[in-house]
Design a protein around this motif. Structure first.
Motif: not given
Length: 378
Positions: A52-53, A68, A81, A110
């Motif tokens: 998710d991140d 990123r 992201p 995550v």
């Protein structure tokens, strides 16, 4: 209303920690961090498109969104992201805290931690004034003057005010190195390390760092001070990260992990930033409903021996319980990654080797801040 979800750390990894301008002198932040992110996926069997991140702490640049850039370099899909966090030395632990909060809010997977390349950090300068040459500065301000003290001086003053003698500091630093050397020689770090550029061992741990040898070093930050190069951490390069997932994902993977019970972030007087971890520890333990006596593994970032001893004295904590396999004094201090290194070390001790149930990680940061996290093997 969304139900409360228990975040669980199911994998943890780090690079070897390299002394600045040595083993990893030519590796940039994304080159340090990307292999660690890939390792987390490999260790869990998770697919990149499930993430998710990605949240990474970083202090010294190169600027932009390091998380990123590192995620893309690691080959994660473009749909994943990234968020870069700067809470100075506490950035890596703050990133894991944020990841846990995202999972509590509904995220399922995550990747979080930190990365620092002191060796390749860009030089910065103040803009020229009235035609003068640009003036290079070593760091951005931590606080308004006159409380913006360099870390060495601030922690030398903290040790003096806490009554921490030079002899205690040298003894603690010698023990940190001895513990790290023993752990390194015993292969304790091997499972958590992702080798880079044929390097698979931390640079800094040294046999023979005795109290007698350390006693010969001169004060580094003020006349008649007690903080020296030998009882201070080293400036380092490295990366560390963990996979934080929901309880449902952990059950699907059928692996043990560390449940994040509680976290805390606090502030103290910026002129004494080293004690920032003390109120954070108190608050995190209170939120977890635990006491220091109940904690099996304690990892505090050893920025300076005098600082850690002052904090232990204030907490009523036996320093012998801290960093049982050596800490930053021996391993090094890659600023943005150091808080994440603490959690990797807890994972190694509590999950990989099943040495206890409760763990505590805590770190102080420039500007007068502290972050702490209490975890439980599950």
């Amino acid at each position: 209303m969304m139900s409360q979800v228990s975040p669980v750390i199911v994998a943890a990894a780090r690079t070897p920690i390299g002394t600045a301008d040595h083993a990893f002198a030519s590796l940039t932040v994304e080159q340090l961090g990307a292999p660690v992110l890939r390792s987390l996926l490999d260790r869990t069997g998770l697919n990149g498109d499930e993430v998710d991140d990605v949240i990474l702490g970083n202090c010294m640049g190169p600027g932009g969104n390091v998380a990123r850039l590192t995620a893309l370099t690691a080959g994660l899909p473009a749909g994943v992201p990234g968020l870069t966090v700067d809470r100075q030395c506490a950035s890596g632990l703050a990133a894991i805290d944020l990841a846990a909060q995202l999972v509590r809010g509904g995220a399922r997977i995550v990747l979080a931690g930190g990365v620092e390349s002191a060796s390749t950090a860009p030089w910065r300068s103040w803009p020229p004034v009235d035609g003068a040459e640009p003036v290079r500065y070593q760091r951005a301000p931590f606080a308004p003057a006159p409380e913006d003290l360099d870390m060495g001086l601030a922690n030398d003053l903290l040790a003096a005010e806490a009554g921490v003698a030079r002899e205690r500091q040298d003894a603690y630093a010698a023990r940190s190195h001895a513990r790290a050397v023993a752990a390194q020689q015993g292969g304790v770090f091997d499972a958590e390390i992702v080798p880079l550029a044929t390097v698979s061992r931390d640079d800094r741990p040294r046999a023979g760092f005795t109290e007698q040898r350390l006693a010969r070093l001169r004060p580094a930050f003020r006349a008649r001070g007690t903080v020296t190069a030998g009882n201070s951490c080293g400036i380092s390069d490295g990366a560390a990260a963990v996979a934080v997932v929901s309880r449902e994902v952990q059950e699907r993977l059928a692996v043990p992990g560390l449940r994040v019970l509680a976290t805390a972030t606090t502030g103290v007087m910026p002129s004494r930033p080293g004690r920032g971890l003390v109120p954070a520890v108190h608050l995190a333990l209170e939120r977890a409903g635990a006491s220091l006596d109940q904690v099996d593994a304690i990892e505090l970032n050893e920025a300076f021996a005098g600082q850690i001893l002052a904090c232990c004295d204030e907490l009523g904590l036996d320093p012998a319980r801290v960093c049982a396999e050596g800490g930053a004094l021996a391993l090094g201090h890659p600023w943005g990654a150091s808080g994440a290194v603490l959690v990797v070390r807890l994972f190694s001790r509590l999950v990989t080797r099943n040495q206890g149930r409760l763990g505590l990680a805590a770190i102080a940061a420039g500007g007068g801040m502290g972050v702490a996290m209490v975890v439980e093997r599950c």
